[in-house]
Design a protein around this motif. Structure first.
Motif: not given
Lengths: 140, 114
Positions: B64-67, B70, B73-74, B78-82
């Motif tokens: 889905v994703f690979n960071a 980072m 990032l706070t 918190f990450l949101t994907f569709v």
């Protein structure tokens, strides 16, 4: 090609932002990278109350993709102690090239969103964010 | 009282039931201090840097994703994907921080015919 590989993929987009009128790229090796505006949108408040948590949405206009896919998304905050805020590789399960999260900002600055497409094209969108409180209270 | 292990506490939120090919949100929340290394404690000692070093989310082995980075990032990222999937399966997120703490969380989604 080895030398090109060590340069960060988002660099041409930041370079293009620093030089609004097209000039010689910072590095000759970046000349091949195409930087465009318009396909990517960075949604970030222009006035942020605190740098410790600034909401961001980074999304790509699917109509402008023309068969290509988004390989990477990045957020660059040049005035942060660590300027590369976020770098992500996107996978095939995503239905939309869209990212929602929150980042830290150390100073008032132009935050740059970058998307790299599958053909190497870079899309860039920069937003000036005015910060009333920094995430860095130590003078960095 | 023992300190909670950073990054051990997380939420991965997906709808329990979706239609084939339907787009839905995947929300990932990780409780992690994301210590920048620029802050000091009350005695003036620098708090040791401890950011997430790697973070990835996959669905049945497909990414889905690979960071990759980072840095900003706070705390409690918190990450949101569709996403859209064709068959039932499990989302699996895993991460590692600079102190070597690792964590993972998974969530299942059931796909019904459209």
């Amino acid at each position: 090609m080895k030398a090109l590989a060590v340069l960060p993929w988002w660099l041409p987009a930041v370079d293009a932002f620093a030089q609004p009128t097209p000039q010689k790229p910072l590095d000759e090796r970046l000349r091949a990278a195409k930087v465009e505006r318009g396909g990517l949108s960075l949604d970030i408040p222009t006035l942020a109350e605190t740098g410790t948590s600034v909401p961001v949405v980074l999304f790509v206009d699917p109509a402008k993709l023309a068969g290509r896919t988004v390989a990477r998304l990045g957020i660059i905050a040049p005035q942060n102690p660590r300027p590369v805020a976020l770098e992500l590789e996107l996978g095939s399960v995503l239905a939309q090239p869209r990212l929602t999260t929150a980042i830290r900002l150390g100073a008032t600055q132009a935050v740059i969103g970058v998307a790299q497409l599958s053909d190497g094209t870079l899309w860039q969108h920069a937003i000036e964010v005015l910060l009333t409180g920094s995430a860095c209270f130590d003078g960095t | 009282m023992s300190e909670p292990i950073p990054g051990r506490n997380a939420r991965l939120l997906v709808p329990p039931l979706v239609r084939t090919g339907e787009e839905f949100q995947v929300r990932l929340l990780i409780q992690h201090p994301m210590e920048t290394g620029f802050r000091r404690d009350v005695d003036g000692n620098i708090l040791e840097v401890n950011l997430l070093e790697s973070l990835s989310l996959d669905f049945e082995g497909q990414p889905v994703f690979n960071a990759l980075t980072m840095n900003a990032l706070t705390a409690n990222p918190f990450l949101t994907f569709v996403v859209a999937v064709k068959q039932s399966g499990k989302f699996n997120a895993r991460w590692r921080d600079m102190k070597g703490n690792v964590g993972s969380i998974s969530a299942s989604v059931r796909v019904v015919a459209a």
